[in-house]
Design an enzyme around this catalytic site. Structure first.
Site, PDB file in Angstrom:
ATOM      1  N   PHE A 150     -38.769   5.883  27.920  1.00 21.37           N
ATOM      2  CA  PHE A 150     -39.882   5.788  28.621  1.00 21.37           C
ATOM      3  C   PHE A 150     -41.017   6.766  28.128  1.00 21.37           C
ATOM      4  O   PHE A 150     -42.047   6.701  28.502  1.00 21.37           O
ATOM      5  CB  PHE A 150     -39.631   6.537  30.224  1.00 21.37           C
ATOM      6  CG  PHE A 150     -39.292   7.929  30.251  1.00 21.37           C
ATOM      7  CD1 PHE A 150     -40.308   8.673  30.168  1.00 21.37           C
ATOM      8  CD2 PHE A 150     -38.061   8.607  30.039  1.00 21.37           C
ATOM      9  CE1 PHE A 150     -40.127  10.280  30.268  1.00 21.37           C
ATOM     10  CE2 PHE A 150     -37.847   9.865  29.952  1.00 21.37           C
ATOM     11  CZ  PHE A 150     -38.872  10.555  30.335  1.00 21.37           C
ATOM     12  N   LYS A 174     -37.219  -4.940  24.463  1.00 23.05           N
ATOM     13  CA  LYS A 174     -36.738  -4.347  25.810  1.00 23.05           C
ATOM     14  C   LYS A 174     -37.560  -3.098  26.220  1.00 23.05           C
ATOM     15  O   LYS A 174     -37.086  -2.186  25.523  1.00 23.05           O
ATOM     16  CB  LYS A 174     -35.414  -4.396  26.078  1.00 23.05           C
ATOM     17  CG  LYS A 174     -35.129  -4.320  27.705  1.00 23.05           C
ATOM     18  CD  LYS A 174     -34.041  -3.579  28.132  1.00 23.05           C
ATOM     19  CE  LYS A 174     -34.029  -1.926  28.012  1.00 23.05           C
ATOM     20  NZ  LYS A 174     -34.937  -1.497  29.032  1.00 23.05           N
ATOM     21  N   GLU A 177     -37.513   0.233  31.598  1.00 25.60           N
ATOM     22  CA  GLU A 177     -37.653  -0.345  33.123  1.00 25.60           C
ATOM     23  C   GLU A 177     -38.699   0.708  33.698  1.00 25.60           C
ATOM     24  O   GLU A 177     -39.377   0.335  34.671  1.00 25.60           O
ATOM     25  CB  GLU A 177     -36.540  -0.558  33.677  1.00 25.60           C
ATOM     26  CG  GLU A 177     -35.574   0.722  34.218  1.00 25.60           C
ATOM     27  CD  GLU A 177     -34.832   1.031  33.011  1.00 25.60           C
ATOM     28  OE1 GLU A 177     -34.990   0.885  31.916  1.00 25.60           O
ATOM     29  OE2 GLU A 177     -33.672   1.579  33.407  1.00 25.60           O
ATOM     30  N   SER A 227     -31.692   8.561  24.826  1.00 22.90           N
ATOM     31  CA  SER A 227     -30.694   9.695  24.902  1.00 22.90           C
ATOM     32  C   SER A 227     -29.601   9.467  24.004  1.00 22.90           C
ATOM     33  O   SER A 227     -29.214   8.470  23.819  1.00 22.90           O
ATOM     34  CB  SER A 227     -30.424  10.008  26.257  1.00 22.90           C
ATOM     35  OG  SER A 227     -29.704   9.010  26.778  1.00 22.90           O
ATOM     36  N   CYS A 282     -39.413  13.861  21.845  1.00 22.06           N
ATOM     37  CA  CYS A 282     -38.290  14.091  20.983  1.00 22.06           C
ATOM     38  C   CYS A 282     -38.423  15.096  20.058  1.00 22.06           C
ATOM     39  O   CYS A 282     -37.583  15.614  19.492  1.00 22.06           O
ATOM     40  CB  CYS A 282     -37.618  13.001  20.524  1.00 22.06           C
ATOM     41  SG  CYS A 282     -38.758  12.185  19.344  1.00 22.06           S
ATOM     42  N   GLU A 381     -30.018  18.997  26.053  1.00 22.62           N
ATOM     43  CA  GLU A 381     -31.484  18.677  26.075  1.00 22.62           C
ATOM     44  C   GLU A 381     -32.100  18.594  27.343  1.00 22.62           C
ATOM     45  O   GLU A 381     -31.642  17.986  28.335  1.00 22.62           O
ATOM     46  CB  GLU A 381     -31.746  17.009  25.306  1.00 22.62           C
ATOM     47  CG  GLU A 381     -33.123  16.713  25.355  1.00 22.62           C
ATOM     48  CD  GLU A 381     -33.155  15.458  24.679  1.00 22.62           C
ATOM     49  OE1 GLU A 381     -32.354  14.423  25.286  1.00 22.62           O
ATOM     50  OE2 GLU A 381     -34.397  15.262  23.978  1.00 22.62           O
TER      51      GLU A 381
HETATM   52  P1  NAD Z   1     -32.407   6.573  27.990  1.00 23.76           P
HETATM   53  O1  NAD Z   1     -31.302   6.761  26.984  1.00 23.76           O
HETATM   54  O2  NAD Z   1     -32.083   6.907  29.387  1.00 23.76           O
HETATM   55  O3  NAD Z   1     -32.897   5.001  28.152  1.00 23.76           O
HETATM   56  C1  NAD Z   1     -33.411   4.597  26.981  1.00 23.76           C
HETATM   57  C2  NAD Z   1     -33.177   2.983  27.045  1.00 23.76           C
HETATM   58  O4  NAD Z   1     -31.923   2.632  27.214  1.00 23.76           O
HETATM   59  C3  NAD Z   1     -33.964   2.418  28.119  1.00 23.76           C
HETATM   60  O5  NAD Z   1     -34.607   1.148  28.110  1.00 23.76           O
HETATM   61  C4  NAD Z   1     -33.028   2.191  29.266  1.00 23.76           C
HETATM   62  O6  NAD Z   1     -33.131   0.895  29.983  1.00 23.76           O
HETATM   63  C5  NAD Z   1     -31.617   1.966  28.383  1.00 23.76           C
HETATM   64  N1  NAD Z   1     -30.483   2.422  29.029  1.00 23.76           N
HETATM   65  C6  NAD Z   1     -30.263   3.639  29.653  1.00 23.76           C
HETATM   66  N2  NAD Z   1     -29.056   3.932  30.046  1.00 23.76           N
HETATM   67  C7  NAD Z   1     -28.410   2.912  29.582  1.00 23.76           C
HETATM   68  C8  NAD Z   1     -26.980   2.620  29.491  1.00 23.76           C
HETATM   69  N3  NAD Z   1     -25.947   3.435  30.202  1.00 23.76           N
HETATM   70  N4  NAD Z   1     -26.338   1.549  28.724  1.00 23.76           N
HETATM   71  C9  NAD Z   1     -27.453   0.806  27.909  1.00 23.76           C
HETATM   72  N5  NAD Z   1     -28.566   1.201  27.948  1.00 23.76           N
HETATM   73  C10 NAD Z   1     -29.300   2.085  28.717  1.00 23.76           C
HETATM   74  O7  NAD Z   1     -33.679   7.389  27.596  1.00 23.76           O
HETATM   75  P2  NAD Z   1     -35.060   7.944  28.369  1.00 23.76           P
HETATM   76  O8  NAD Z   1     -34.939   8.624  29.480  1.00 23.76           O
HETATM   77  O9  NAD Z   1     -35.963   6.573  28.336  1.00 23.76           O
HETATM   78  O10 NAD Z   1     -35.693   8.563  26.993  1.00 23.76           O
HETATM   79  C11 NAD Z   1     -35.730   9.755  26.728  1.00 23.76           C
HETATM   80  C12 NAD Z   1     -34.813  10.194  25.664  1.00 23.76           C
HETATM   81  O11 NAD Z   1     -34.998   9.500  24.443  1.00 23.76           O
HETATM   82  C13 NAD Z   1     -34.503  11.667  25.391  1.00 23.76           C
HETATM   83  O12 NAD Z   1     -33.081  11.861  25.043  1.00 23.76           O
HETATM   84  C14 NAD Z   1     -35.300  11.817  23.988  1.00 23.76           C
HETATM   85  O13 NAD Z   1     -34.929  12.901  23.146  1.00 23.76           O
HETATM   86  C15 NAD Z   1     -35.004  10.345  23.440  1.00 23.76           C
HETATM   87  N6  NAD Z   1     -36.052  10.028  22.366  1.00 23.76           N
HETATM   88  C16 NAD Z   1     -35.715  10.098  21.226  1.00 23.76           C
HETATM   89  C17 NAD Z   1     -36.555   9.910  20.282  1.00 23.76           C
HETATM   90  C18 NAD Z   1     -36.293   9.818  18.561  1.00 23.76           C
HETATM   91  O14 NAD Z   1     -37.171   9.390  17.793  1.00 23.76           O
HETATM   92  N7  NAD Z   1     -35.223  10.297  18.363  1.00 23.76           N
HETATM   93  C19 NAD Z   1     -37.873   9.576  20.620  1.00 23.76           C
HETATM   94  C20 NAD Z   1     -38.507   9.277  21.756  1.00 23.76           C
HETATM   95  C21 NAD Z   1     -37.396   9.637  22.665  1.00 23.76           C
END
Ligand code: NAD
Length: 480
Positions: A150, A174, A177, A227, A282, A381
């Site tokens: 997000f 994708k 959401e 994450s 991140c 985090e």
């Molecule tokens: P998230 O892991 O909750 O969701 C990421 C994606 O995975 C979304 O599209 C979501 O729909 C999907 N998703 C969520 N839970 C899922 C599950 N249990 N099974 C399958 N798919 C699932 O992450 P977020 O809250 O959207 O984003 C924040 C996180 O992203 C933070 O941890 C941040 O550090 C990380 N991030 C990392 C980088 C990097 O370059 N390493 C860059 C940006 C963000």
């Protein structure tokens, strides 16, 4: 009535049949912006099948022709950059300046991908044995998918699709959401670029949609950003189903401040790193490690800078920090503040109860001192505007703190000593490393991704590494 987002499959906008939806709100006001349908395996299959059908002709399209569509996209993005930035602020909450910066970084991805005719070249060596020549060529692999977080709704998908399709693959994106509107505009622009139907597809959804992509037999590879627990799940599941995977996970970024640092410049950069984008980056500073005599100056200097931060709607002039993405996330972050107090850290600046729209998800900048590595706020985090100070006596102790943490996304040192800088860059494990830089973000022509528990896979996002991820290097040995 709230707008219901559509999928873009096989060159057409289509309504989703999904019964379940996610309600998208403006994080600054609580206003309902729309509904994301949570698509399941049947709609994922339609998107992947369209991409698989488009692949044979697209891979045969000369690369010089393929990138013409991306040149068009680059110019359309320039025309619509401000509109896109405003959408990012509306759905994600970051300030307009931050959104503009993220859109610019995204456009640079398209620019680098336009260099595919050069960057895709292979290599040849004549006479590897008498009369035998050997060449290495890069070939696309098929359908790739990206699953996005997000926090950078416009930029993160651009880390992937321009490179994938420039290499001759087809694609399914994708978005998160929670923030589907930036990619809605992106795909409206893509629709005007003349890509053949099926080359670029957009599918809305959450967990079920992701899981369907990870096991689909026609998906050759998956890029994920989010994450760490989900990154690990994506890596393991997709790899077990025979796919290439790059899964970029979460972070706990350490910033070391040496006593010899240019303190004003260092603290400006640290404050921006920790509180920019409300800490939902991140690459955000999570733990500042003042070394030796710098401790008091770091603490006082940060307090001073935090007082100048203006929290509010990212659209408003003069606002320097927007809201968090959602009420549940706000509760999670405030829960960490409560935990920090309970476990004995010193709460120096408390951002709770900030004076802003109660319908928004606002939290002011927060500072803890005397944080220990085994405290919850020292380990997890937080992904919000909560900064922890962990003072130590020596650089070696600071290095140990970074080594002992399981995540290793980004890390920086502030110093005027070449010796200290060299030791830091040599020893630190985080693969995005800054020397007198607060946000060590590699630009589009370099690879992006962390190490240890912050990254699952081998090849990082964008830069030259993208051309490795999105192609197979076939070696042809010939005798005539
Ligand atoms: P998230 O892991 O909750 O969701 C990421 C994606 O995975 C979304 O599209 C979501 O729909 C999907 N998703 C969520 N839970 C899922 C599950 N249990 N099974 C399958 N798919 C699932 O992450 P977020 O809250 O959207 O984003 C924040 C996180 O992203 C933070 O941890 C941040 O550090 C990380 N991030 C990392 C980088 C990097 O370059 N390493 C860059 C940006 C963000």
């Amino acid at each position: 009535m709230a707008e219901r987002l559509q999928n873009y499959i096989d060159g057409k906008w289509v309504d989703s049949r999904a019964g379940e939806t996610f309600v998208v709100r403006n994080p600054a006001t609580g206003e309902i912006l729309g509904e994301t349908p949570l698509c399941g395996p049947d709609e994922v299959d339609a998107a992947v099948t369209a991409a698989a059908r488009a692949f044979p002709a697209w891979r045969r399209t000369p690369v010089e022709n393929r990138v013409q569509h991306l040149f068009k996209l680059k110019f359309l993005l320039e025309e619509h950059a401000e509109e896109l930035a405003r959408i990012v602020t509306r759905e994600n909450g970051k300030t307009l300046d931050e959104s503009r910066g993220s859109v610019r970084r995204g456009i640079q991805m398209v620019e680098v991908a336009c260099g595919a005719p050069s960057l895709l070249m292979g290599s040849v060596l004549e006479d590897v044995a008498g009369g035998i020549d050997c060449e290495s060529v890069r070939q696309p692999l098929g359908v790739f998918a990206a699953i996005c977080p997000f926090n950078f709704p416009a930029m993160v998908p651009m880390w992937f699709f321009p490179f994938a399709v420039a290499c001759g693959n087809t694609f399914v994106c994708k978005p998160s959401e929670q923030v589907p509107f930036s990619q809605k505009l992106m795909w409206e622009l893509i629709d005007r670029c003349g890509f053949p139907p099926g080359v670029l597809n957009l599918i809305q959804g959450g967990r079920e949609c992701v899981d369907a992509l990870l096991v689909h037999p026609d998906v050759a590879g998956v890029s994920f950003v989010g994450s760490s627990p989900v990154a690990e799940h994506v890596y393991k599941t997709a790899a077990a189903h025979g796919k290439r995977v790059q899964a970029l996970g979460g972070a706990k970024n350490f910033i070391v401040v040496m006593p010899d640092a240019d303190m004003d410049a260092a603290l400006d950069a640290v404050s921006e790193s920790a509180f920019g984008c409300a800490g939902e980056r991140c690459l955000a500073a999570s733990i500042v490690v003042p070394v030796g005599a710098s401790a008091d100056r770091v603490r006082e200097g940060l307090i001073e800078r935090m007082k100048a931060i203006r929290v509010g709607d990212g659209n408003d002039d003069g606002v320097t920090m927007g809201p968090l993405i959602s009420k549940p996330h706000l509760q999670k972050v405030t829960g960490y503040i409560e935990k920090g107090v309970e476990e004995g850290a010193e709460l120096v600046v408390d951002g709770r109860g900030v004076d802003a729209n109660p319908d928004g998800n606002f939290l002011g900048p927060t500072l803890f001192d005397k944080v220990k590595p085994d405290m919850t706020i020292g380990k997890d985090e937080i992904f919000g505007p909560v900064l922890c100070l962990m003072p130590v006596d020596t650089l070696d102790e600071a290095m140990k703190l970074t080594r002992d943490h399981p995540l290793a996304n980004a890390s920086s040192i502030f110093t005027t000593s070449g010796k200290a800088a060299r030791q830091f860059r040599y020893e630190v494990e985080a693969s995005m490393t800054g020397v007198n830089i607060g946000v060590a973000a590699p630009m589009s022509f370099f690879g992006f991704g962390g190490a240890k528990g912050s990254f699952f896979g081998d090849l990082k996002a964008h830069g030259r590494e993208a051309f490795d991820f999105y192609t197979d290097r076939k070696v042809v040995i010939s005798r005539w």
